[in-house]
Design an enzyme around this catalytic site. Structure first.
Site, short mmCIF file in Angstrom:
data_model
loop_
_atom_site.label_atom_id
_atom_site.label_comp_id
_atom_site.label_asym_id
_atom_site.label_seq_id
_atom_site.Cartn_x
_atom_site.Cartn_y
_atom_site.Cartn_z
N LEU A 133 0.83 -1.20 0.00
CA LEU A 133 0.00 0.00 0.00
C LEU A 133 0.87 1.25 0.00
O LEU A 133 0.72 2.12 -0.86
CB LEU A 133 -0.94 -0.01 1.21
CG LEU A 133 -1.83 1.22 1.40
CD1 LEU A 133 -2.77 1.40 0.23
CD2 LEU A 133 -2.61 1.12 2.72
N SER A 140 1.13 7.77 5.62
CA SER A 140 -0.13 7.97 6.34
C SER A 140 -1.24 8.42 5.40
O SER A 140 -2.41 8.05 5.59
CB SER A 140 0.07 9.00 7.46
OG SER A 140 0.97 8.52 8.42
N ILE A 344 16.62 -1.89 33.93
CA ILE A 344 16.78 -2.87 35.01
C ILE A 344 18.09 -3.62 34.86
O ILE A 344 18.77 -3.92 35.86
CB ILE A 344 15.57 -3.83 35.03
CG1 ILE A 344 14.33 -3.08 35.54
CG2 ILE A 344 15.85 -5.06 35.88
CD1 ILE A 344 13.04 -3.85 35.42
N GLY A 346 20.71 -2.36 33.61
CA GLY A 346 21.80 -1.40 33.79
C GLY A 346 22.75 -1.42 32.61
O GLY A 346 22.34 -1.48 31.45
N GLY A 347 24.04 -1.39 32.90
CA GLY A 347 25.03 -1.38 31.82
C GLY A 347 24.94 -2.60 30.93
O GLY A 347 25.14 -2.52 29.71
N GLU A 370 1.82 -0.08 9.92
CA GLU A 370 0.37 -0.27 9.78
C GLU A 370 -0.43 0.86 10.43
O GLU A 370 -1.44 0.63 11.10
CB GLU A 370 -0.05 -1.65 10.29
CG GLU A 370 0.53 -2.75 9.41
CD GLU A 370 -0.02 -4.12 9.69
OE1 GLU A 370 -1.18 -4.22 10.12
OE2 GLU A 370 0.72 -5.09 9.47
#
Length: 390
Positions: A133, A140, A344, A346-347, A370
């Protein structure tokens, strides 16, 4: 890493057949997909053999009729299959969603003769589809597409370029929207174009920040000749077909987003229960526990939202608003959850030795494909407050 296994998602499955189906999918995902995901994504390798296996297992046509090679499964079940596949590897889950989207036009609007001739091999013959499409200058604003199809007797000659096509250049068939009449949405018609049609070619795949194993490319149509027998629906009906397909496709993206977010949460929990600081696993600290609780809650909310929309669809009721809501919420959730998973860890989360950074990069595209999430908000607002400029 810890040997702690993630808790399996509690599925809402209507039949014993559906439960057996999910067990098969989970086995394939854990045995054939997940172990190779990181290496193959890093190498940018598309796992075509996995899609062949999925086709042989009857998993590429689940929501379509059995008489045409489909699985006769409701969307409520099909979307949970997508989530399982995307948890193992987003390239695979998204690929199945796109294939389903590419098959939608013919399965829903094709003539009986077209369905008998083409659907069995599309759904269970090892083929892979693509949906065309978007174009370089119409994303858009899809109704402004420029690809043209000119009729010559019983044949259509198609010229133009499609852009951002998942499976572009490797698909076996393309559902192509082309202009056959006036400007605007009423002048667009849908066609089923073979992947080996003379004049059809794929450009070099785009270099993307994530989903490197899933090829995304422009598709060039240079004098591609397609018989009128491959026109789907009536002339000028193509844009309504395209929008109808996207309503269902957005549910597929929502399910894939939840799967990706679930994978990120599972990784964050594994790490947090193993990593020790100040004499305790970091999962014992309230700050991280609250993050994990929020991540789990948003994932569960997204799952409930896409399943509610799927049940509306299965019941034959309008679901466009709920599909837009599911796509919006689930993809925004995937972006937030994967970002928090990196935090969470971290490095370590910022390194390619752990999958969290890959999940974060992959999540971003789901807010775009989409229909961007800004477009989803426009769709939802029109349902809630009516069209603009009343």
């Amino acid at each position: 890493m810890s040997d702690r296994a993630p808790q399996p998602v509690e599925r809402q499955l209507p039949t014993e057949e559906a439960r057996d189906l999910l067990a098969l999918v989970r086995e394939i995902a854990q045995r054939e997909i997940a172990p190779k995901a990181a290496e193959e994504e890093d190498a940018g390798r598309f796992p075509r053999e996995v899609f062949t296996l999925l086709s042989e297992s009857g998993l590429l046509g689940l929501p379509y009729p059995a008489e045409h090679g489909g699985g006769d499964q409701p969307y409520e079940v099909y979307l949970q299959v997508l989530e399982e596949l995307a948890t193992a590897r987003l390239t695979v889950g998204l690929g199945v969603s796109v294939h389903t989207l590419a098959s939608y036009a013919l399965a829903t609007y094709g003539s009986k003769q077209q369905q008998v001739e083409h659907l069995p091999v599309m759904l269970g013959g090892g083929l892979l589809g693509a949906y065309c499409l978007s174009e370089p200058s119409s994303g858009s604003d899809a109704a402004s597409l420029r690809t043209k199809a000119v009729r010559e007797g019983d044949t259509w000659v198609i010229d133009g370029t499609k852009a951002w096509i998942t499976h572009g250049g490797i698909a076996d068939f393309y559902t192509v929207m082309a202009r056959t009449g006036e400007d605007g949405p009423r002048g667009i018609t849908a066609f089923l174009v073979p992947g080996d049609a003379p004049g059809l070619s794929g450009a070099a795949p785009e270099r993307k920040m994530g989903l490197k194993g899933s090829p995304t490319a422009q598709v060039h149509l240079d004098g591609v000749r397609v018989p009128d027998a491959r026109r789907i629906g009536e002339e000028g009906q193509g844009f309504s077909i395209a929008l109808s397909a996207l309503d269902s496709g957005r549910l597929g993206i929502a399910a894939c987003a939840v799967g990706l977010a679930q994978a990120a949460l599972d990784e964050a929990v594994r790490y947090a229960t193993e990593r020790r600081q100040f004499g305790h696993p970091i999962a014992d600290f309230q700050g991280l526990r609250f993050m994990l609780a929020d991540m789990a809650t948003q994932i569960e909310a997204g799952r409930a939202l896409y399943l509610a929309a799927a049940r509306l669809r299965d019941a034959g009721r309008p679901f466009a608003k709920q599909a837009a809501m599911a796509k919006l919420h689930c993809t925004d959730t995937a972006m937030k959850v994967t970002t928090d998973a990196v935090q969470i860890l971290g490095g370590y989360g910022y390194t390619a030795d752990f999958p969290a950074e890959r999940y974060m990069r992959e999540a971003k595209v789901l807010q775009i494909v989409e229909g961007t999430n800004q477009i989803q908000r426009m769709v939802i607002a029109r349902h809630v407050a009516g069209p603009e400029g009343r």
